[in-house]
Design a protein around this motif. Sequence first.
Motif, PDB file in Angstrom:
ATOM      1  N   LYS A 170       0.837  -1.179   0.000  1.00 17.50           N
ATOM      2  CA  LYS A 170       0.000   0.000   0.000  1.00 17.50           C
ATOM      3  C   LYS A 170       0.877   1.235   0.000  1.00 17.50           C
ATOM      4  CE  LYS A 170      -4.032   1.928   2.420  1.00 17.50           C
ATOM      5  NZ  LYS A 170      -4.892   1.782   3.583  1.00 17.50           N
ATOM      6  N   GLN A 171       0.534   2.218  -0.806  1.00 20.70           N
ATOM      7  CA  GLN A 171       1.342   3.418  -0.970  1.00 20.70           C
ATOM      8  C   GLN A 171       2.810   3.062  -1.145  1.00 20.70           C
ATOM      9  OE1 GLN A 171       0.109   5.991   2.381  1.00 20.70           O
ATOM     10  NE2 GLN A 171      -0.753   7.315   0.813  1.00 20.70           N
ATOM     11  N   THR A 172       3.106   2.421  -2.267  1.00 22.49           N
ATOM     12  CA  THR A 172       4.437   1.861  -2.445  1.00 22.49           C
ATOM     13  C   THR A 172       5.467   2.845  -2.969  1.00 22.49           C
ATOM     14  OG1 THR A 172       3.644   1.036  -4.567  1.00 22.49           O
ATOM     15  CG2 THR A 172       3.700  -0.512  -2.729  1.00 22.49           C
ATOM     16  N   GLY A 173       5.129   4.080  -3.193  1.00 26.07           N
ATOM     17  CA  GLY A 173       6.154   5.047  -3.532  1.00 26.07           C
ATOM     18  C   GLY A 173       5.946   5.758  -4.846  1.00 26.07           C
ATOM     19  N   HIS A 174       6.985   6.421  -5.305  1.00 26.70           N
ATOM     20  CA  HIS A 174       6.920   7.183  -6.538  1.00 26.70           C
ATOM     21  C   HIS A 174       8.211   6.998  -7.329  1.00 26.70           C
ATOM     22  CE1 HIS A 174       8.961   9.972  -3.750  1.00 26.70           C
ATOM     23  NE2 HIS A 174       9.649  10.318  -4.828  1.00 26.70           N
ATOM     24  N   ALA A 175       8.139   7.275  -8.627  1.00 30.00           N
ATOM     25  CA  ALA A 175       9.321   7.197  -9.487  1.00 30.00           C
ATOM     26  C   ALA A 175       9.206   8.223 -10.592  1.00 30.00           C
ATOM     27  CB  ALA A 175       9.473   5.801 -10.087  1.00 30.00           C
ATOM     28  N   ASP A 176      10.333   8.741 -11.040  1.00 26.81           N
ATOM     29  CA  ASP A 176      10.359   9.653 -12.174  1.00 26.81           C
ATOM     30  C   ASP A 176      10.164   8.854 -13.460  1.00 26.81           C
ATOM     31  OD1 ASP A 176      10.915  11.658 -10.394  1.00 26.81           O
ATOM     32  OD2 ASP A 176      13.061  11.708 -10.817  1.00 26.81           O
ATOM     33  N   LEU A 177       9.294   9.360 -14.330  1.00 36.02           N
ATOM     34  CA  LEU A 177       9.021   8.681 -15.595  1.00 36.02           C
ATOM     35  C   LEU A 177       9.108   9.691 -16.725  1.00 36.02           C
ATOM     36  CD1 LEU A 177       5.914   6.556 -14.509  1.00 36.02           C
ATOM     37  CD2 LEU A 177       8.225   5.714 -14.878  1.00 36.02           C
ATOM     38  N   PRO A 178      10.256   9.801 -17.397  1.00 36.27           N
ATOM     39  CA  PRO A 178      10.370  10.739 -18.523  1.00 36.27           C
ATOM     40  C   PRO A 178       9.399  10.369 -19.637  1.00 36.27           C
ATOM     41  CG  PRO A 178      12.518   9.880 -17.855  1.00 36.27           C
ATOM     42  CD  PRO A 178      11.494   9.052 -17.167  1.00 36.27           C
ATOM     43  N   LEU A 179       8.792  11.380 -20.242  1.00 38.65           N
ATOM     44  CA  LEU A 179       7.891  11.129 -21.362  1.00 38.65           C
ATOM     45  C   LEU A 179       8.688  10.695 -22.580  1.00 38.65           C
ATOM     46  CD1 LEU A 179       5.287  14.059 -21.286  1.00 38.65           C
ATOM     47  CD2 LEU A 179       4.856  11.643 -20.873  1.00 38.65           C
ATOM     48  N   HIS A 180       8.272   9.591 -23.191  1.00 38.58           N
ATOM     49  CA  HIS A 180       8.866   9.127 -24.439  1.00 38.58           C
ATOM     50  C   HIS A 180       7.779   9.100 -25.504  1.00 38.58           C
ATOM     51  CE1 HIS A 180      12.773   6.899 -23.113  1.00 38.58           C
ATOM     52  NE2 HIS A 180      12.678   8.104 -22.622  1.00 38.58           N
ATOM     53  N   HIS A 181       8.136   9.465 -26.700  1.00 34.79           N
ATOM     54  CA  HIS A 181       7.183   9.434 -27.805  1.00 34.79           C
ATOM     55  C   HIS A 181       7.576   8.327 -28.777  1.00 34.79           C
ATOM     56  CE1 HIS A 181       5.471  13.205 -26.372  1.00 34.79           C
ATOM     57  NE2 HIS A 181       6.713  13.677 -26.266  1.00 34.79           N
ATOM     58  N   GLY A 182       6.695   8.037 -29.706  1.00 35.18           N
ATOM     59  CA  GLY A 182       6.980   6.978 -30.672  1.00 35.18           C
ATOM     60  C   GLY A 182       6.045   5.801 -30.500  1.00 35.18           C
ATOM     61  N   VAL A 183       6.142   4.871 -31.434  1.00 32.88           N
ATOM     62  CA  VAL A 183       5.254   3.709 -31.476  1.00 32.88           C
ATOM     63  C   VAL A 183       6.060   2.439 -31.228  1.00 32.88           C
ATOM     64  CG1 VAL A 183       3.660   2.389 -32.922  1.00 32.88           C
ATOM     65  CG2 VAL A 183       3.734   4.888 -33.103  1.00 32.88           C
ATOM     66  N   VAL A 184       5.483   1.527 -30.455  1.00 29.50           N
ATOM     67  CA  VAL A 184       6.117   0.225 -30.256  1.00 29.50           C
ATOM     68  C   VAL A 184       5.954  -0.581 -31.545  1.00 29.50           C
ATOM     69  CG1 VAL A 184       6.113  -1.902 -28.901  1.00 29.50           C
ATOM     70  CG2 VAL A 184       5.573   0.279 -27.798  1.00 29.50           C
ATOM     71  N   PRO A 185       7.053  -1.052 -32.158  1.00 29.68           N
ATOM     72  CA  PRO A 185       6.932  -1.797 -33.416  1.00 29.68           C
ATOM     73  C   PRO A 185       6.145  -3.093 -33.223  1.00 29.68           C
ATOM     74  CG  PRO A 185       9.165  -1.931 -32.535  1.00 29.68           C
ATOM     75  CD  PRO A 185       8.443  -0.911 -31.715  1.00 29.68           C
ATOM     76  N   LYS A 186       5.483  -3.519 -34.285  1.00 33.72           N
ATOM     77  CA  LYS A 186       4.608  -4.697 -34.195  1.00 33.72           C
ATOM     78  C   LYS A 186       5.372  -5.937 -33.763  1.00 33.72           C
ATOM     79  CE  LYS A 186       0.967  -7.193 -36.681  1.00 33.72           C
ATOM     80  NZ  LYS A 186       1.387  -8.511 -36.183  1.00 33.72           N
TER      81      LYS A 186
END
Length: 415
Positions: free
Chosen positions: A3-19
Motif C-alpha cells: 500500500k502506498q508503495t512510492g513514486h518514481a520519475d518517468l520521462p515522457l517518451h514518444h513513438g510507437v512500439v513496433p509490431k
Amino acid sequence: MIKQTGHADLPLHHGVVPKWLADRMMQLGTEIIQTLLLTYGKKEVLCRLSDPLWFQSLGAVLGMDWHSSGITTSVMYALKRGINARAREFGLCICGGRGKYSRKTPDELLYLSERTGLDGTALVRASKLCAKVDNTAVQDGFQLYQHNFILSDEGDWAVVQQGMNAEQKTARRYHWCSAHVRSFVENPHSGVTGESRGAILNLADAKASSTRQSVLSLATEHPDRIVREIKLMDSGQLSLFEGDMQATEMVESHSERNCIMPAHHEVLAEDVDLKRLGGVLAASYESQPQDFETLLLTPGLGPRTLQSLALVSEVIYGTPSRFTDPARFSFAHGGKDGHPFPVPTRIYDESIRILGESIEKSKLGYTDKSECLRRLHATALEIENKCDPEADFDKTIAHEKENSKEWGGRTCYED
C-alpha cells in the motif's frame, strides 16, 4: 499486502512500439500473468499490478524502454490484448485505455456486470472515483490521459492510470487495488509513480480529514463571505486552516519503495543491483550446460536463454524486495531503443516457448517444467546469497552487443 508503495520519475517518451515487439510483449506478458494465476490466483495478479516497482520491472522484462512512461501504455495494451482474448478462462478482464478508450471504461464495466452479476454501478463509481481523486483531489500538476480498470469475476479490481505534465515532459503513474481500499479518500493508493515535484496538495491523505471537512464547509458558504475571507488571507490576517497543522502534514507521503527513473536513456551500472545481476549471470553461465538441460528438460538450451528465464522467473516468484532496481530486468530481453542492448528476438521467442510449454504441461498435471523455473530462481538466489558474484557491468553489456546479431537483435529505429 502493498500500500502506498512510492513514486518514481518517468520521462515522457514518444513513438510507437513496433509490431514485432508488441506481439511478443502480448505473448510473454500473457504467459507471465497465466503463470501467476495458476500459481497464486487472481487476487495476487491484481496485487502485483498495483505495485509500481513490480509493474516497471514487468515492462523492462518485456523489452520496453526500462525507465520510460511508455511502459504504462504499452504493457497495459499488451495485457489487454492477451488477457481479454481469454477472459472467461482467466476470470480477468481489462477495461479502458488511453485517451478516448479511457472514457469507455464505464460502459465496459456495465457490460461486464450484466454478464457476471457483479454490481456495475459500484464498479463504475470506483472507476470514476479513482480518476477523480488522482486528477482533482491530488493536485500534483499531472492531468490523467490513461485509465485502465482490471476486473476479476470475483469482483476484485485494480486500476493503473497515468497523468502527464506536458510542460515538464514527465508522467506520473498511479496504482489502486480494491484489496487495499478501506476508503476512497483515506490512503487509498497502493502506489504512485512519477517525477517528484516536492510538496503537493493531497486531499486523499488520511491526515487531511479535517481539511476535507473545511472544504465541504466552504462549499456551503455564501460566495460573498468566501471572497471577504480570501481578501483577509491575502492581507495576512487570516489563515485558511486557522492553525490546523494537518494542512502541511498532509502534503507528502513517504514510502520505502520510492523509485526515481532518471532521464538518461542508457542503462548505467548505478541503475542496477550488480550483486543480483551477478547471481543471474552466474546461474546462467558458470554451470555446465547439461545441468540446465536437466533442470529445464529442454535439450540444447543455452545459457543466454537461461539468463532471460531467470529474470522472467524472478518476476513470477520474486518477493516485493526484489523489484527495487527495475533496470536489472532489462537484461532479460534488452530494450526497443537499444538500451541496455537491442532486443534479442531469438532469445525472446525461446522464453515465450519455454514458459508456454511449462504452463501447458502444468495444466496436464506435469509440473516438472514449472518447478524447474521456480528452482532456477532459487538457484540464482542461492548463488547471490552465498557467493559474491557481482556482475562486471561493462563486460556484460559488451558481451550482449557482440552477440546481438546472432541472437536476432533489433531496435525500434531499424523498422
